[in-house]
Design a protein around this motif. Structure first.
Motif, PDB file in Angstrom:
ATOM      1  N   LEU A 199       8.375   4.820   9.010  1.00 64.52           N
ATOM      2  CA  LEU A 199       8.029   5.341   7.675  1.00 64.52           C
ATOM      3  C   LEU A 199       6.536   5.611   7.537  1.00 64.52           C
ATOM      4  O   LEU A 199       6.127   6.426   6.709  1.00 64.52           O
ATOM      5  N   LYS A 200       5.744   4.922   8.329  1.00 62.51           N
ATOM      6  CA  LYS A 200       4.290   5.048   8.178  1.00 62.51           C
ATOM      7  C   LYS A 200       3.791   6.475   8.440  1.00 62.51           C
ATOM      8  O   LYS A 200       3.022   7.016   7.646  1.00 62.51           O
ATOM      9  N   PRO A 201       4.257   7.172   9.531  1.00 70.21           N
ATOM     10  CA  PRO A 201       3.786   8.562   9.709  1.00 70.21           C
ATOM     11  C   PRO A 201       4.224   9.465   8.566  1.00 70.21           C
ATOM     12  O   PRO A 201       3.482  10.353   8.131  1.00 70.21           O
ATOM     13  N   GLN A 202       5.465   9.225   8.052  1.00 65.45           N
ATOM     14  CA  GLN A 202       5.947  10.035   6.933  1.00 65.45           C
ATOM     15  C   GLN A 202       5.061   9.802   5.720  1.00 65.45           C
ATOM     16  O   GLN A 202       4.710  10.748   4.995  1.00 65.45           O
ATOM     17  N   GLY A 203       4.690   8.516   5.490  1.00 63.03           N
ATOM     18  CA  GLY A 203       3.804   8.227   4.361  1.00 63.03           C
ATOM     19  C   GLY A 203       2.456   8.895   4.531  1.00 63.03           C
ATOM     20  O   GLY A 203       1.870   9.406   3.576  1.00 63.03           O
ATOM     21  N   ILE A 204       1.936   8.844   5.802  1.00 67.06           N
ATOM     22  CA  ILE A 204       0.641   9.491   6.055  1.00 67.06           C
ATOM     23  C   ILE A 204       0.736  10.989   5.801  1.00 67.06           C
ATOM     24  O   ILE A 204      -0.156  11.609   5.205  1.00 67.06           O
ATOM     25  N   THR A 205       1.886  11.594   6.256  1.00 62.80           N
ATOM     26  CA  THR A 205       2.061  13.043   6.047  1.00 62.80           C
ATOM     27  C   THR A 205       2.137  13.366   4.556  1.00 62.80           C
ATOM     28  O   THR A 205       1.508  14.333   4.080  1.00 62.80           O
ATOM     29  N   LEU A 206       2.925  12.559   3.806  1.00 63.03           N
ATOM     30  CA  LEU A 206       3.048  12.811   2.359  1.00 63.03           C
ATOM     31  C   LEU A 206       1.705  12.613   1.660  1.00 63.03           C
ATOM     32  O   LEU A 206       1.361  13.358   0.731  1.00 63.03           O
ATOM     33  N   LYS A 207       0.970  11.604   2.084  1.00 70.69           N
ATOM     34  CA  LYS A 207      -0.356  11.386   1.482  1.00 70.69           C
ATOM     35  C   LYS A 207      -1.253  12.578   1.764  1.00 70.69           C
ATOM     36  O   LYS A 207      -2.002  13.035   0.887  1.00 70.69           O
TER      37      LYS A 207
ATOM     38  N   GLU B 179      11.939  -6.988  14.499  1.00 70.74           N
ATOM     39  CA  GLU B 179      11.428  -5.831  15.243  1.00 70.74           C
ATOM     40  C   GLU B 179      12.028  -4.549  14.710  1.00 70.74           C
ATOM     41  O   GLU B 179      11.335  -3.513  14.651  1.00 70.74           O
ATOM     42  N   GLU B 180      13.341  -4.585  14.311  1.00 69.96           N
ATOM     43  CA  GLU B 180      13.974  -3.394  13.739  1.00 69.96           C
ATOM     44  C   GLU B 180      13.294  -3.011  12.429  1.00 69.96           C
ATOM     45  O   GLU B 180      13.007  -1.838  12.165  1.00 69.96           O
ATOM     46  N   ILE B 181      13.035  -4.046  11.599  1.00 70.56           N
ATOM     47  CA  ILE B 181      12.327  -3.783  10.334  1.00 70.56           C
ATOM     48  C   ILE B 181      10.930  -3.244  10.619  1.00 70.56           C
ATOM     49  O   ILE B 181      10.457  -2.308   9.949  1.00 70.56           O
ATOM     50  N   SER B 182      10.281  -3.834  11.626  1.00 65.52           N
ATOM     51  CA  SER B 182       8.945  -3.349  11.988  1.00 65.52           C
ATOM     52  C   SER B 182       9.003  -1.908  12.463  1.00 65.52           C
ATOM     53  O   SER B 182       8.135  -1.101  12.130  1.00 65.52           O
ATOM     54  N   ARG B 183      10.078  -1.581  13.243  1.00 63.93           N
ATOM     55  CA  ARG B 183      10.214  -0.186  13.697  1.00 63.93           C
ATOM     56  C   ARG B 183      10.433   0.745  12.512  1.00 63.93           C
ATOM     57  O   ARG B 183       9.914   1.871  12.466  1.00 63.93           O
ATOM     58  N   LYS B 184      11.249   0.259  11.512  1.00 59.46           N
ATOM     59  CA  LYS B 184      11.433   1.090  10.316  1.00 59.46           C
ATOM     60  C   LYS B 184      10.116   1.325   9.608  1.00 59.46           C
ATOM     61  O   LYS B 184       9.813   2.452   9.173  1.00 59.46           O
ATOM     62  N   ALA B 185       9.357   0.231   9.472  1.00 65.45           N
ATOM     63  CA  ALA B 185       8.064   0.373   8.791  1.00 65.45           C
ATOM     64  C   ALA B 185       7.160   1.316   9.565  1.00 65.45           C
ATOM     65  O   ALA B 185       6.467   2.158   8.987  1.00 65.45           O
TER      66      ALA B 185
ATOM     67  N   ASP C 119       5.088   8.297  -3.563  1.00 61.54           N
ATOM     68  CA  ASP C 119       5.397   7.029  -4.242  1.00 61.54           C
ATOM     69  C   ASP C 119       6.721   6.456  -3.738  1.00 61.54           C
ATOM     70  O   ASP C 119       6.863   5.228  -3.576  1.00 61.54           O
ATOM     71  N   LYS C 120       7.707   7.349  -3.507  1.00 60.77           N
ATOM     72  CA  LYS C 120       8.994   6.870  -3.024  1.00 60.77           C
ATOM     73  C   LYS C 120       8.870   6.233  -1.633  1.00 60.77           C
ATOM     74  O   LYS C 120       9.407   5.155  -1.376  1.00 60.77           O
ATOM     75  N   ILE C 121       8.148   6.944  -0.720  1.00 61.59           N
ATOM     76  CA  ILE C 121       8.016   6.407   0.645  1.00 61.59           C
ATOM     77  C   ILE C 121       7.199   5.129   0.638  1.00 61.59           C
ATOM     78  O   ILE C 121       7.430   4.201   1.428  1.00 61.59           O
ATOM     79  N   LYS C 122       6.225   5.047  -0.274  1.00 68.00           N
ATOM     80  CA  LYS C 122       5.426   3.821  -0.380  1.00 68.00           C
ATOM     81  C   LYS C 122       6.298   2.659  -0.827  1.00 68.00           C
ATOM     82  O   LYS C 122       6.180   1.525  -0.332  1.00 68.00           O
ATOM     83  N   MET C 123       7.213   2.955  -1.792  1.00 63.97           N
ATOM     84  CA  MET C 123       8.124   1.909  -2.253  1.00 63.97           C
ATOM     85  C   MET C 123       9.064   1.469  -1.119  1.00 63.97           C
ATOM     86  O   MET C 123       9.409   0.284  -0.998  1.00 63.97           O
ATOM     87  N   LYS C 124       9.494   2.436  -0.286  1.00 69.34           N
ATOM     88  CA  LYS C 124      10.352   2.074   0.845  1.00 69.34           C
ATOM     89  C   LYS C 124       9.624   1.148   1.819  1.00 69.34           C
ATOM     90  O   LYS C 124      10.184   0.164   2.309  1.00 69.34           O
ATOM     91  N   ILE C 125       8.344   1.484   2.096  1.00 73.25           N
ATOM     92  CA  ILE C 125       7.561   0.637   3.018  1.00 73.25           C
ATOM     93  C   ILE C 125       7.419  -0.768   2.446  1.00 73.25           C
ATOM     94  O   ILE C 125       7.572  -1.774   3.153  1.00 73.25           O
ATOM     95  N   ASP C 126       7.122  -0.855   1.120  1.00 71.43           N
ATOM     96  CA  ASP C 126       6.999  -2.175   0.485  1.00 71.43           C
ATOM     97  C   ASP C 126       8.337  -2.915   0.526  1.00 71.43           C
ATOM     98  O   ASP C 126       8.379  -4.143   0.724  1.00 71.43           O
ATOM     99  N   SER C 127       9.430  -2.159   0.336  1.00 72.02           N
ATOM    100  CA  SER C 127      10.748  -2.787   0.367  1.00 72.02           C
ATOM    101  C   SER C 127      11.054  -3.344   1.756  1.00 72.02           C
ATOM    102  O   SER C 127      11.583  -4.447   1.894  1.00 72.02           O
ATOM    103  N   VAL C 128      10.684  -2.585   2.831  1.00 73.65           N
ATOM    104  CA  VAL C 128      10.907  -3.049   4.201  1.00 73.65           C
ATOM    105  C   VAL C 128      10.090  -4.304   4.472  1.00 73.65           C
ATOM    106  O   VAL C 128      10.560  -5.268   5.089  1.00 73.65           O
TER     107      VAL C 128
END
Length: 1086
Positions: A338-346, A329-335, A776-785
């Protein structure tokens, strides 16, 4: 009911007929005055017919209380009314002479017919007046199936009864007999009576009409009963003599029997000892049960402790499960974070890219503007130089040339715009096709990935099958032989208290190979599981497995104490005569394996049914058998009482017997998968090529589009340049120089804007690259999570399996505890019953012998002595007889003798009373027979004398014959002859006279006569009518229903008469349209 004469039209066409309804006040008052003389019970008030014979709806016909004439032409329905009256009141179809079966009376094309008859129910003789009221409605339904049913309703229409017995009781109460010619005389019966030569038939007709025949049959039945009673008396006398002999014999035995008191006293003493010996043994058994119960209650603590231990393990495993779940759940919360940040960066990438494109457009536009201004400045300087050189201000030829060039350039711009639109459409089309190819590429990639995984699993399964040629254990996994070898080594080294058993599937064999898939679908991973005796062995086995199963799931471990015998599951197992359970379908050599499968899967409660449809019928439609929870089909489908799950497997893996066939099937499936993968790869290559080609086409079209846009800009600038050339008749060089200076100033401004746009474009490009890099960095973080979650998911699955395993063990001990408590409860009940039995036996012993006896002998030895002594007494009793038994038999024989003598006396008294009563009855019967015969002759003579007929009526009661001869005319001028020799009118008149004679001597609530005057002449008809009306007037308490095809218009007005006219049948034109002579003239001269 009115007693005045009425003419009631029936049917819609009666408006053309003459009505003779007299409705004056005088008749009404007369009606009220004579109401007391009318019939009160049993007469017909109305009849209604539906779908009866050839009439769809006939009636209702409301009858008067005295005389009713039903008139109408042939086919109008007169006989249908009479037939309905017979059938509606329970008469047989054969009596009507209209049909042989009930279905013959239903109208053609209909399925049923209905008869409604209303009977009057008033006065002292009314039938259940408090229930039915003043009228009883008899509804009789006839069907084409030959069935008939009754509904008896009250005057208010309420249903009272539907039983034929109720109708019979009503008819008996009202003295209605529809099969009696006095009540209902059909035309066929009258004709048969007059035309028959058999004098015996005439006598039977007379006897039936007067009910003397029925009375004689009743007397005969009574005499038959008397004869049977006399036979019983004779038989009773014989039995009485036999009983007397038996009683004498028993008395002799009683007098000669000797006493056996001493032996009986000894037997009684042994029986006393026996009673207390049974008490002693029962007390010993009760004490043993108490000790056993205490031991069982001590085992309860041990089982409770095991349950608590497994509960702690479940709690610990659930805690670890919860911890891993919280990490996920913690990993899911991290993901998620990160998802809104990824959406904002996109969004920033898209926005900066858009701004960059706009800046490039702005930069290119101002560069083109700068180039255009440069060309304008150059042209102005050239013009200034030309003016300085030539000084000629004539530009006419130049103007025309400019106009022509502008026109050509505008046409070129229009063509270029059209080409640009076409190119844009082509780009959109290729882009759509490319998107479709990308979707197909993604789908094929997933399909290829799935096929590769399936091939990997299939190849692993195939290797297992191929390896199992030499080692059957490899079916349960490649590591299984090594695992078993390691277990054997550890067992030899003493690391196990008891060597684990497994895999469980290696210890079972199938009785029916067709059920292999069903059993594998039921047991699933249990076939690869291992069974340990204790927790220490489990930890040792777990460490061995961990070194061999570093990747993938290891086999399940079940912990439970080993047993030496298979559980007794007869009380909770399914017992079906046709289908086996999983337990009965397997051959299991090891009781540990059998008990493990019973504990883990309850295989004794699971049925195996090969057919899917039969499985649904047994489990869902018929209801499952006792103790059955579920069932499996031959295809591996799972069937519950309220749901059905299809199998996930199509072939068996572990228990199949034909290994080579299975390997060949797996190889064939592998080849098919390789072909599918090859075809998928070819499709992917083809799609990739198409995508590259489309991208090339799109790039080419973009390049062409850019060229076209440059050409359009160049041509547009040239057009603007030509249009801006001033046409002045004389050009001022100073003005041109001033204009050139302005253009230079504009060029400076535009150049500054171009430089600023270039700087902004570079900044935007830098921003775009930075945004894209951040995305790209935030996308890599999401994939890493997401990658971090995968091992945790696998770990969560393992812990979940442990939780289920621990819960299973806990359920096992809870089940064992439940069974243990049931056993304790059962033993308590047995102990309680034993204690109650002990109390009963103690009470019985005290009743037999109040003081407790010290008995050293066993109950068995005492029983042997008692049996020996009893046999000795019985042997002597056979020789001399038992006194008590002989006394009982003597008193019983004496009682039977008295009872038999009493019965014989009562029957003899009964026969004497029958003789006395029948003697009186027969005298009365003969007297009644003579009286009715005499009255019939007198009435017949009186009625025939009105026409001066000569007659002779001879009754021979001995031979049961009746001879009737009639001749018209005076007696001294006419010769007597049979009635058949008379004319039609004379025979009908004679018939009426005879019927009236019978009416005068017989009782009936109503009388019906069908077409009594059909063959009469006017004189006979008038005389007959007068006779019947005279009789009806003298018998106002009876109802008369007379059917005739003649018109009754000549009848006198009377409040006793009611005429019912039937509607003529619809048969088309029945008369010729001619008028009598003289009427034409009347019509012409009104």
């Amino acid at each position: 009911m009115s007693k005045r004469k009425e003419t009631i039209p029936v049917g819609p066409s009666e408006h053309n007929k003459r009505s003779r309804h007299s409705d004056n006040s005088q008749n009404e008052s007369h009606c009220n005055a004579d109401t007391e003389d009318t019939a009160q019970t049993g007469i017909i008030e109305s009849i209604l017919l539906k779908n009866f014979m050839c009439h769809s709806n006939l009636g209702p016909f409301r009858f008067g209380t005295n005389v009713n004439f039903i008139t109408g032409t042939n086919g109008s329905g007169k006989s249908a009314i009479l037939t309905a009256l017979i059938l509606g009141l329970g008469g047989k179809s054969a009596f009507t002479n209209r049909g042989s079966s009930i279905k013959d009376f239903v109208q053609v094309g209909q399925t049923s017919a209905d008869i409604f008859i209303t009977l009057r129910n008033r006065g002292q003789d009314a039938f259940k007046h408090e229930i039915y009221g003043d009228s009883i409605v008899v509804h009789h339904n006839l069907t084409t199936d030959g069935k008939r049913s009754y509904k008896l309703k009250s005057a208010t229409g309420a249903l009272v009864s539907s039983k034929k017995e109720e109708l019979t009781a009503i008819l008996d109460q009202f003295n209605i007999q529809v099969d009696n010619p006095v009540s209902v005389l059909t035309q066929e019966m009258s004709k048969h009576f007059l035309q028959t030569q058999n004098e015996g038939d005439k006598y039977k007709f007379f006897m039936k009409a007067t009910q003397l025949g029925q009375l004689r049959e009743d007397y005969n039945t009574i005499m038959e009963t008397k004869t049977l009673t006399v036979g019983k008396i004779n038989l009773g006398k014989q039995n009485l003599r036999q009983l007397e002999r038996e009683c004498t014999k028993m008395k002799e035995k009683f007098d000669t029997i000797a006493s056996m008191k001493e032996k009986k006293d000894k037997l009684e003493g042994l029986q006393n000892k026996m009673a207390w010996a049974v008490v002693n043994e029962s007390e010993k058994q009760t004490e043993l049960l108490r000790e056993k119960l205490l031991a069982e209650e001590g085992d309860t603590l041990k089982t409770t402790k095991s349950i608590e231990e497994w509960q702690e393990k479940v709690k610990d495993a659930e805690g670890r499960f919860k911890g891993i779940q919280e990490q996920l759940e913690e990993i899911s919360r991290k993901a998620v974070a990160l998802k809104p940040q990824g959406i904002t960066l996109k969004s920033d990438v898209q926005r900066t890219k858009k701004e960059l494109n706009e800046a490039e457009v702005f930069y290119n536009h101002h560069r083109m503007k700068l180039n255009r201004l440069g060309r304008d400045s150059k042209q102005l300087h050239t013009r200034i130089e030309e003016l300085r050189i030539s000084g000629d201000n004539t530009f006419e030829s130049e103007k025309q040339e400019r106009v022509r060039e502008i026109s050509l350039l505008k046409e070129k711009v229009s063509a270029l715009h059209k080409e640009e639109v076409t190119i844009i459409q082509k780009i959109d089309e290729f882009q759509q096709v490319t998107n479709q190819y990308k979707e197909e590429q993604y789908r094929l990639g997933n399909e290829k990935h799935d096929l590769e995984q399936k091939m990997e699993q299939h190849n692993r399964k195939l290797r297992e099958f191929q390896d199992s040629r030499t080692d059957r254990l490899k079916r349960f996994g490649q590591n299984m032989p090594d695992l078993l070898a390691a277990i054997d080594e550890a067992a030899r080294n003493g690391q196990f208290k008891k060597k684990p058993v497994g895999p469980l599937g290696a210890y079972i064999r199938l009785k029916d190979p067709d059920l292999v898939l069903a059993i594998e679908s039921c047991l699933k991973d249990l076939l690869k599981a291992f069974h340990c005796d204790n927790l220490q062995d489990e930890q040792t086995l777990l460490s061995i497995m961990s070194s061999m199963y570093t990747h993938g799931r290891r086999p399940q471990i079940i912990v439970h104490e080993f047993g030496t015998e298979v559980y007794n599951v007869s009380q909770r197992a399914v017992c079906h005569p046709k289908y086996p359970t999983v337990l009965t379908a397997l051959e299991i050599d090891n009781p540990v394996v059998a008990n493990c499968l019973i504990d883990m899967r309850d295989i004794e409660t699971i049925l195996l049914i090969k057919s899917n449809s039969e499985a649904r019928d047994v489990m869902q439609k018929q209801g499952p058998p006792r103790n059955c929870r579920e069932a499996f089909t031959k295809e591996g489908d799972q069937v519950f009482t309220n749901c059905y799950y299809s199998s996930l497997y199509d072939r068996a893996r572990f228990l199949t017997g034909d290994l080579e066939t299975e390997i060949s099937v797996q190889e064939r499936e592998g080849r098919n998968m390789v072909d599918q993968l090859s075809a998928t790869q070819k499709l992917i290559c083809s799609v990739d090529i198409n995508i590259l080609q489309n991208k090339d086409y799109i790039d080419q079209y973009y390049s062409t589009k850019k060229q076209k846009q440059i050409e359009i800009g160049t041509v547009s600038a040239r057009i603007t340049e030509l249009e801006n050339v001033e046409e002045q008749p004389s050009t001022d060089i100073a003005t041109l120089e001033s204009e050139a200076q302005d253009i230079n100033n504009k060029m400076g401004n535009v150049k500054n804007e171009v430089e600023q746009a270039n700087v902004r474009m570079k900044l935007l490009k830098s921003s775009f690259l930075n945004a894209e890099e951040e995305f790209d960095k935030i996308k890599m973080k999401i994939d890493s999570v997401s990658e971090e979650a995968e091992p945790l998911k696998e770990q969560l699955s393992k812990v979940d399996q442990e939780v289920e395993n621990y819960k299973s063990r806990k359920r096992h001990y809870e089940k064992k505890m439940s069974e243990h408590l049931k056993e304790i409860h059962k033993q308590k009940k047995v102990l309680l019953a034993k204690e109650k039995d002990l109390k009963v036996k103690l009470s019985q012993a005290e009743q037999i012998f109040p003081e407790r006896m010290e008995v050293t002998e066993s109950a068995k030895s005492l029983d042997i002595e008692i049996v020996r002594l009893r046999e000795l007494i019985n042997k002597e009793s056979k020789l001399h007889g038992d006194r008590d038994e002989i006394i009982r038999q003597y008193y019983a024989a004496n009682e039977n003798q008295k009872e038999a003598r009493s019965k014989v006396k009562k029957l003899e008294l009964f026969t004497k009373m029958i003789d006395i009563i029948m003697e009186q009855r027969l005298r009365f019967y003969k007297k009644l027979l003579r009286c009715l015969t005499l009255r019939c002759r007198i009435y017949f003579d009186v009625l025939l004398s009105q026409r001066s007929y000569t007659w002779k009526m001879v009754f021979d009661h001995t031979n049961e014959t009746l001879s009737i001869t009639v001749e018209p005319g005076e007696g001294n001028r006419a010769a007597l002859s049979d009635m058949r020799s008379l004319s039609g009118g004379e025979r009908s008149f004679s018939t009426v006279c005879f019927i009236l004679s019978l009416w005068s001597i017989a009782e009936s609530a109503f009388r019906c006569l069908d077409e009594f005057d059909v063959y009469m002449d006017m004189v006979n008809r008038r005389i007959s009518m007068d006779m019947m009306l005279k009789m009806a007037d003298s018998q106002r308490f009876r109802q008369f229903i007379l059917l005739t095809p003649q018109s009754m218009s000549s009848l006198p007005d009377s409040n006793l008469i009611r005429i019912l006219r039937m509607q003529d049948p619809d048969r088309g034109q029945t008369t010729l349209p001619f008028l009598p002579r003289g009427e034409e003239e009347d019509d012409d001269n009104p």
